[in-house]
Design a protein around this motif. Structure first.
Motif, PDB file in Angstrom:
ATOM      1  N   GLN A 153       0.794  -1.224   0.000  1.00  0.00           N
ATOM      2  CA  GLN A 153       0.000   0.000   0.000  1.00  0.00           C
ATOM      3  C   GLN A 153       0.832   1.282   0.000  1.00  0.00           C
ATOM      4  OE1 GLN A 153      -3.042  -0.114   3.058  1.00  0.00           O
ATOM      5  NE2 GLN A 153      -3.351  -2.319   2.809  1.00  0.00           N
ATOM      6  N   GLY A 154       2.136   1.144   0.212  1.00  0.00           N
ATOM      7  CA  GLY A 154       2.988   2.325   0.217  1.00  0.00           C
ATOM      8  C   GLY A 154       3.027   3.054   1.546  1.00  0.00           C
ATOM      9  N   ARG A 155       2.353   2.521   2.545  1.00  0.00           N
ATOM     10  CA  ARG A 155       2.355   3.134   3.880  1.00  0.00           C
ATOM     11  C   ARG A 155       1.920   2.113   4.908  1.00  0.00           C
ATOM     12  NH1 ARG A 155       0.230   7.802   4.458  1.00  0.00           N
ATOM     13  NH2 ARG A 155       0.375   8.392   2.267  1.00  0.00           N
ATOM     14  N   PHE A 156       2.162   2.416   6.175  1.00  0.00           N
ATOM     15  CA  PHE A 156       1.638   1.577   7.250  1.00  0.00           C
ATOM     16  C   PHE A 156       1.263   2.445   8.439  1.00  0.00           C
ATOM     17  CE2 PHE A 156       6.287   1.394   8.261  1.00  0.00           C
ATOM     18  CZ  PHE A 156       6.249   1.938   9.533  1.00  0.00           C
ATOM     19  N   GLY A 157       0.496   1.827   9.357  1.00  0.00           N
ATOM     20  CA  GLY A 157       0.095   2.503  10.581  1.00  0.00           C
ATOM     21  C   GLY A 157      -0.952   3.587  10.359  1.00  0.00           C
ATOM     22  N   PRO A 158      -1.186   4.345  11.441  1.00  0.00           N
ATOM     23  CA  PRO A 158      -0.451   4.306  12.710  1.00  0.00           C
ATOM     24  C   PRO A 158      -0.793   3.070  13.551  1.00  0.00           C
ATOM     25  CG  PRO A 158      -2.242   5.888  12.823  1.00  0.00           C
ATOM     26  CD  PRO A 158      -2.210   5.409  11.419  1.00  0.00           C
ATOM     27  N   TYR A 159       0.213   2.605  14.266  1.00  0.00           N
ATOM     28  CA  TYR A 159       0.001   1.509  15.204  1.00  0.00           C
ATOM     29  C   TYR A 159       0.899   1.733  16.412  1.00  0.00           C
ATOM     30  CZ  TYR A 159       4.389  -0.867  13.831  1.00  0.00           C
ATOM     31  OH  TYR A 159       5.705  -1.193  13.605  1.00  0.00           O
ATOM     32  N   VAL A 173       5.130   3.661  22.115  1.00  0.00           N
ATOM     33  CA  VAL A 173       5.186   4.599  21.002  1.00  0.00           C
ATOM     34  C   VAL A 173       4.056   4.335  20.011  1.00  0.00           C
ATOM     35  CG1 VAL A 173       7.692   4.890  21.173  1.00  0.00           C
ATOM     36  CG2 VAL A 173       6.745   3.139  19.648  1.00  0.00           C
ATOM     37  N   ARG A 174       3.714   5.382  19.286  1.00  0.00           N
ATOM     38  CA  ARG A 174       2.794   5.256  18.154  1.00  0.00           C
ATOM     39  C   ARG A 174       3.557   5.703  16.912  1.00  0.00           C
ATOM     40  NH1 ARG A 174      -0.989   8.707  19.553  1.00  0.00           N
ATOM     41  NH2 ARG A 174      -2.291   7.144  20.617  1.00  0.00           N
ATOM     42  N   LEU A 175       3.517   4.908  15.881  1.00  0.00           N
ATOM     43  CA  LEU A 175       4.272   5.261  14.695  1.00  0.00           C
ATOM     44  C   LEU A 175       3.505   4.967  13.415  1.00  0.00           C
ATOM     45  CD1 LEU A 175       6.973   2.575  13.918  1.00  0.00           C
ATOM     46  CD2 LEU A 175       5.367   2.299  15.786  1.00  0.00           C
TER      47      LEU A 175
END
Length: 199
Positions: A153-159, A173-175
């Motif tokens: 997808q070209g991105r992840f999170g936030p998690y 942390v949240r990233l």
């Protein structure tokens, strides 16, 4: 004298010295400088010239070209100012920002907030830290799933997860991350914030 009056005052000495050296040493010159137009506007020019001498060494004339480079020069100046502004924003941002090389997962750039979050200096981390080095083993599967999402997808999170501070205590942390491709190279741009106080 008329030529000198066309020169921007701060560039005058540089230009006249280049011309003097060209005549003294029988050599060409190649330089950029500013000139004043009749309407008092400032233009940037690139000038290349060469003095011509006769067989006895007497100066005859100066030949060369003068090219108006105002537009590309102004664009370059604007780009540098924009880059400095972006760099200032990144350095002053309170959220950790980091850039990882996706080929080897090595950290290439980061802001002070990123280093401070984990108790390190930027010198300790840049070109040394690998993505995931500060993550406890129990989050390996979670990280792997997020990186698969990055690929598709070209991105992840936030998690959210935990990371390990330099002194050994865990940090919540949240990233989130996004894939960027400057100059045809793949990098992972990550933003990360401490959410320990929210737990």
């Amino acid at each position: 004298e008329q030529f000198e009056q066309c020169l921007y005052p701060e560039d005058c000495d540089q230009v006249l010295q280049a011309l003097k050296n060209a005549l003294l040493h029988h050599q060409s010159y190649d330089l950029n400088f500013r000139v004043l137009w009749p309407d008092n506007s400032i233009r940037y020019v690139h000038s290349f010239g060469k003095p011509i001498f006769n067989l006895t060494g007497k100066f005859i004339r100066l030949i060369g070209t003068v090219q108006d480079i105002t537009e590309p020069t102004q664009i370059a100046v604007a780009l540098r100012a924009s880059e400095q502004f972006r760099r200032h924003l990144i350095e002053e941002c309170l959220i950790g920002l980091a850039l990882f090389d996706t080929t080897n997962k090595i950290l290439r750039e980061a802001n002070p907030a990123f280093a401070n979050l984990f108790g390190y200096s930027l010198e300790d981390l840049i070109d040394h830290l690998r993505y995931g080095d500060l993550t406890p083993p129990q989050y390996a599967d979670t990280d792997a799933e997020q990186l698969r999402q990055l690929t598709t997808q070209g991105r992840f999170g936030p998690y959210e997860k935990e990371c390990i501070h330099r002194d050994g205590h865990p940090i919540s942390v949240r990233l989130a991350g996004v894939l960027i491709k400057p100059q045809q190279q793949n990098f992972l741009f990550v933003n990360i914030e401490d959410v320990s106080d929210q737990k």
